[in-house]
Write a protein that holds these residues in place. Structure first.
Motif, mmCIF file in Angstrom:
data_model
loop_
_atom_site.group_PDB
_atom_site.id
_atom_site.type_symbol
_atom_site.label_atom_id
_atom_site.label_comp_id
_atom_site.label_asym_id
_atom_site.label_seq_id
_atom_site.Cartn_x
_atom_site.Cartn_y
_atom_site.Cartn_z
ATOM 1 N N LYS A 1 -107.745 34.454 -38.974
ATOM 2 C CA LYS A 1 -106.633 33.728 -39.596
ATOM 3 C C LYS A 1 -107.028 32.335 -40.101
ATOM 4 O O LYS A 1 -106.553 31.917 -41.149
ATOM 5 C CB LYS A 1 -105.432 33.675 -38.660
ATOM 6 C CG LYS A 1 -104.794 35.044 -38.517
ATOM 7 C CD LYS A 1 -103.571 35.028 -37.642
ATOM 8 C CE LYS A 1 -103.047 36.460 -37.532
ATOM 9 N NZ LYS A 1 -101.893 36.555 -36.677
ATOM 10 N N PRO A 2 -107.917 31.598 -39.410
ATOM 11 C CA PRO A 2 -108.351 30.315 -39.985
ATOM 12 C C PRO A 2 -109.042 30.485 -41.341
ATOM 13 O O PRO A 2 -108.891 29.643 -42.221
ATOM 14 C CB PRO A 2 -109.323 29.761 -38.943
ATOM 15 C CG PRO A 2 -108.864 30.362 -37.663
ATOM 16 C CD PRO A 2 -108.406 31.751 -38.035
ATOM 17 N N SER B 1 -106.293 30.990 -43.834
ATOM 18 C CA SER B 1 -105.663 29.692 -44.100
ATOM 19 C C SER B 1 -106.550 28.827 -44.991
ATOM 20 O O SER B 1 -106.068 28.151 -45.900
ATOM 21 C CB SER B 1 -105.373 28.955 -42.789
ATOM 22 O OG SER B 1 -104.424 29.663 -42.035
ATOM 23 N N GLU C 1 -106.271 30.088 -48.546
ATOM 24 C CA GLU C 1 -104.996 29.678 -49.148
ATOM 25 C C GLU C 1 -105.061 28.229 -49.602
ATOM 26 O O GLU C 1 -104.633 27.882 -50.710
ATOM 27 C CB GLU C 1 -103.848 29.881 -48.162
ATOM 28 C CG GLU C 1 -103.501 31.331 -47.924
ATOM 29 C CD GLU C 1 -102.486 31.527 -46.799
ATOM 30 O OE1 GLU C 1 -102.151 30.551 -46.083
ATOM 31 O OE2 GLU C 1 -102.021 32.662 -46.637
ATOM 32 N N LYS C 2 -105.609 27.360 -48.745
ATOM 33 C CA LYS C 2 -105.714 25.939 -49.093
ATOM 34 C C LYS C 2 -106.707 25.732 -50.235
ATOM 35 O O LYS C 2 -106.480 24.907 -51.121
ATOM 36 C CB LYS C 2 -106.131 25.120 -47.872
ATOM 37 C CG LYS C 2 -105.022 25.016 -46.850
ATOM 38 C CD LYS C 2 -105.452 24.184 -45.661
ATOM 39 C CE LYS C 2 -104.279 23.993 -44.722
ATOM 40 N NZ LYS C 2 -104.540 22.950 -43.733
ATOM 41 N N ASP D 1 -106.209 25.658 -38.610
ATOM 42 C CA ASP D 1 -105.254 25.611 -39.717
ATOM 43 C C ASP D 1 -105.922 25.704 -41.093
ATOM 44 O O ASP D 1 -105.261 25.532 -42.116
ATOM 45 C CB ASP D 1 -104.366 24.375 -39.625
ATOM 46 C CG ASP D 1 -105.138 23.071 -39.716
ATOM 47 O OD1 ASP D 1 -106.388 23.098 -39.733
ATOM 48 O OD2 ASP D 1 -104.489 22.014 -39.771
ATOM 49 N N GLY D 2 -107.233 25.978 -41.139
ATOM 50 C CA GLY D 2 -107.901 26.225 -42.408
ATOM 51 C C GLY D 2 -108.575 25.025 -43.047
ATOM 52 O O GLY D 2 -109.095 25.127 -44.156
ATOM 53 N N ASP E 1 -108.957 18.810 -45.921
ATOM 54 C CA ASP E 1 -108.260 19.963 -46.486
ATOM 55 C C ASP E 1 -109.051 20.416 -47.709
ATOM 56 O O ASP E 1 -109.367 19.596 -48.578
ATOM 57 C CB ASP E 1 -106.848 19.547 -46.888
ATOM 58 C CG ASP E 1 -105.983 20.677 -47.393
ATOM 59 O OD1 ASP E 1 -106.497 21.569 -48.123
ATOM 60 O OD2 ASP E 1 -104.779 20.673 -47.094
#
Length: 182
Positions: free
Chosen positions: A20-21, A24, A27-28, A55-56, A127
Motif C-alpha cells: 500500500k505505501p 500511495s 498516486e502522489k 503514506d507514500g 512528497d
C-alpha cells in the motif's frame, strides 16, 4: 505508469509485503505536474534506494550548517519538525543546471559533502508531487523540491536509510528488496 513502480508493487504483493505505501507513492507521484520530474525521480529513487513512508512519501538526506540552517542562505532552520515550502515556479526545473534555486536533498554521500566536520545531516520527508528536478551533475544523487519536512537527525538514527519501507523514523522493518536553498 512506469514499469519499475508497477513491478515493485506486484513484487511486494506476491511476497506478502506491505504494498500500500507503493500505491500511495504512485498516486502522489501522478499528482506531480511535471512529466520530466516524474521520470527523473524514478532514476533518483532507483539509483539511491531511498525508502518510502507508509503514506507514500520518501526519505532523503540534507546537509546543513553547524547551527542547523541551510548552506546557501543560512535563513532556513532544519530542526526536527521544521517544514519549508516555496512556490514551485521559483524552483529550477532544468536538470542540466547543477546548482540553482530550490530546496535540495539527496543521498547520504551528497548530504555529507557539505561542511566537513562542522556540518550536520538531517533526514527529510518529501512528497513525490513536490519534486521539481533531479540534476545530472551529481549522478542522480540530489534533487530539488518545493517542500520538505525534517524528521530526524542522521546521527541519531539506528542505521542508514537502506530499507524499502520505513515505518518510524529511526526504526524500520527489515524488508529486503535486494546547492542552493532559497
Amino acid at each position: 505508469v512506469h514499469g519499475h513502480v508497477v513491478n515493485r508493487i506486484l513484487d511486494f504483493m506476491s511476497n506478502n509485503l506491505p504494498y500500500k505505501p507503493l500505491v500511495s507513492f504512485l498516486e502522489k507521484l501522478m499528482a506531480n505536474p511535471s512529466r520530466r520530474a516524474v521520470n527523473e525521480l524514478y532514476a533518483f529513487l532507483e539509483h539511491k534506494a531511498m525508502p518510502l513512508t507508509p503514506d507514500g512519501n520518501f526519505l532523503a538526506y540534507k546537509g546543513v550548517r553547524e547551527d542547523y540552517t541551510d548552506w546557501h542562505s543560512g535563513k532556513f532552520r532544519n530542526q526536527i519538525g521544521d517544514e519549508h515550502e516555496m512556490i514551485r515556479n521559483n524552483v529550477c526545473d532544468d536538470a542540466e543546471i547543477g546548482c540553482s534555486y530550490g530546496f535540495h536533498a539527496g543521498s547520504l554521500e551528497y548530504a555529507q559533502s557539505f561542511g566537513g566536520d562542522q556540518a550536520h545531516v538531517v533526514v527529510v520527508e518529501i512528497d513525490p508531487a513536490d519534486v521539481v528536478s533531479v540534476p545530472h551533475d551529481c549522478n542522480c544523487q540530489k534533487l530539488r523540491t518545493t517542500k520538505y519536512k525534517v524528521v530526524a537527525h542522521h546521527e541519531t538514527i539506528e542505521k542508514p536509510l537502506e530499507e524499502a519501507l520505513v515505518d518510524e523514523y529511526g526504526q524500520w522493518d527489515d524488508i529486503d528488496d535486494g546547492c542552493y536553498d532559497m
